[in-house]
Design a protein around this motif. Structure first.
Motif: not given
Ligand code: SF4
Ligand code: SF4
Lengths: 123, 406
Positions: A93-102
């Motif tokens: 879930g790191q990509c989900v957390e790091s994406c600035p645009r959700n």
């Protein structure tokens, strides 16, 4: 009469009680899938994606690849969009957390067995 | 290699039995060479280091954030342990203090993990002595805590709760209610299993006086965790050198280190079951005293050059993460000492003088996650014939041997 063991009463109780296991895959009742389960990766809001590649950079297992937007895709600002090679995904879930645009999400789909690697590339 | 249907009996049999080293499913494959005379183990030798996964080297090429998820995969049972201890090490290297609420949630995950790990151990111990009814029941009730962890973190095994600078998920009020309800159930069940372990002869007679590790040896051989505490060695990082919310837990004065002076497998079992009940109480205390505030602090990705040592009391004992940073976003060196590693040393001593039939439970007593796919080779010293035996066959034979004695 021999003394009853510590577990006799428990045994009788369990014998008449209902079964502890779930008859999955015949039924999904009783699986208790919690809200917020980290399941199958989805590219949820393509409209919001800018193609910034942050998700690719943070992924610990190099599961995300940035490909050029195909004709049927929503065209992002940089012309790239992420796809997930799900066989490598750790569901962290790191990509989900790091994406600035959700844009990304780990959905509550937990059935994640596939027959080939091709099926595991999530667009 | 030969395998005959008729078991061969050699008199006087002095046989060397290598157990291991290949256990692909285990985190720490080890090899135990047991020399037996009849049924007595007269010598034991422990060899480790067979399964080098190069995790520490891989980590040197990844960012701290990515290493967190790698650390989590050192061990499936202790995933929060390694994840949290590394986060703690990186935070110490970056010299940042994480918010109080984050500390509490991190500790809560750790304690929930301890509950699941200890119940898992108890089930395995029941299974090793052939008491499968209790094994099934305890694992059924272990599902309660697995569900709680899944609801809290989103995954049953790899919780990924920690991040550098705090935790990733908050505990909402409704979640708190669910957790408290689950904890009540767990406490009730654990009290029951404590009584089963102590009063049920099926279990007790197999662990009473078995695998003795005297206090002096436990100290000199550096036993950690429940193995040490079962021999009355007061070693528990949560009380000796607390970090995170353990400082508050200790200062509250409501919790004490669980010790037993029995020095045998029974002592280790008692320490674990009582500790599980303590862990349930700790979780409840943490939830009731959960402070408000943010759950994470921003930490810059580049960490200044530093050298730190982070400790934490994992379910199996003290775990140590040693970290050297060099100003980049990747570690210069990262070294992990897992508790089972420390416990192998005293293991050889505990095995000596015991019965071969007790070997499975003595091995299991340090909780090395050892019991699932292990195989045993019986080597006949006279003509060097080898019998390959899976551990479950050895276990079945051990149980039969005990039956025939009574
Ligand atoms: S999904 Fe998010 S992080 Fe990835 S490219 Fe799109 S906007 Fe950037
Ligand atoms: S969930 Fe984790 S492993 Fe999977 S694609 Fe996202 S960052 Fe990569």
């Amino acid at each position: 009469m021999p003394r009853l063991g510590k577990m006799e009463r428990e045994l009788l109780k369990s014998a008449s009680g209902k079964q502890a296991t779930v008859l999955y895959p015949f039924t999904k009742d009783g699986l208790n899938i919690p809200e917020g389960l980290r399941g199958r990766w989805v590219y949820k809001h393509p409209d919001a994606c800018t193609g910034c590649k942050i998700c690719e950079k943070v992924c610990p297992s190099e599961a995300i690849e940035m490909i050029e937007c195909r004709a049927e895709d929503v065209q992002t600002k940089t012309g790239y969009r992420p796809v997930c090679h799900f066989d490598r995904c750790l569901l962290c879930g790191q990509c989900v957390e790091s994406c600035p645009r959700n844009v990304l999400e780990l959905s509550e789909t937990f059935e994640m067995a596939y027959l080939s690697r091709e099926d595991m590339i999530i667009y | 290699m030969t395998e005959s249907d008729e078991p061969r009996i050699v008199i006087p049999p002095r046989v060397t039995i290598p157990i291991g080293p290949q256990h692909p499913a285990l985190k720490e494959p080890g090899m135990f060479k047991l020399t037996v005379e009849g049924e007595r183990i007269i010598d034991a030798e422990v060899n480790i280091g067979y399964n080098h996964r190069s995790i520490e080297k891989i980590a040197e090429g990844r960012t701290f954030l990515q290493v967190l998820y790698l650390a989590e995969r050192i061990c499936g049972i202790c995933s929060a342990t390694h994840n949290g201890t590394l986060a703690q090490a990186v935070e110490a290297a970056a010299e940042v203090e994480i918010p109080e609420r984050a500390k509490f949630i991190r500790t809560l995950t750790w304690e929930l993990e301890r509950i699941h790990s200890h119940i898992l151990w108890l089930g395995v111990a029941f299974h090793e002595v052939g008491f499968d009814t209790a094994f099934m029941y305890s694992w059924r009730d272990r599902e309660v805590v697995m569900d709680l962890l899944e609801t809290l973190s989103g995954n049953r095994v790899n919780y990924a709760m920690n991040t550098i600078g705090g935790v990733r998920r908050d505990v909402t009020d409704s979640l708190k209610e669910t957790l408290l309800k689950g904890l009540d159930k767990l406490e009730e069940r654990m009290k029951y299993y404590r009584d089963v372990a102590i009063y049920e002869k099926t279990f007790w007679n197999r662990v009473d006086g078995v695998g003795v590790l005297p206090n002096k040896i436990a100290k000199s051989h550096g036993a950690v965790g429940p193995t040490g505490r079962g021999s009355n060695v007061p070693t528990d990082v949560r009380f000796n050198d607390p970090t995170q919310a353990y400082v508050h837990l200790r200062d509250s004065g409501e919790f004490e280190m669980v010790l037993s002076d029995r020095e045998d497998v029974a002592g280790r079992a008692i320490v674990r079951v009582v500790e599980t009940i303590e862990a349930v109480r700790m979780c409840r205390w943490l939830l009731h005293n959960l402070p408000d505030g943010p759950i994470r602090e921003r930490v810059r990705p580049r960490i200044q050059p530093n050298e730190v040592l982070a400790r934490y009391e994992a379910p199996r004992g003290e775990v140590i993460h040693y970290l050297v940073t060099n100003g980049s976003d990747k570690p210069e060196r990262w070294k992990v000492r897992a508790p089972t590693h420390a416990n192998w040393v005293s293991m050889a001593y505990t095995l000596r003088g015991g019965y071969l039939a007790d070997a499975p439970i003595i091995l299991a007593a340090i909780d090395p996650c050892f019991s699932c796919t292990d195989r045993v080779v019986l080597v006949d010293a006279e003509d060097e014939t080898i019998q390959l035996k899976p551990l479950d066959v050895l276990r079945a034979e051990s149980n039969k041997w005990y039956e025939s004695r009574t």
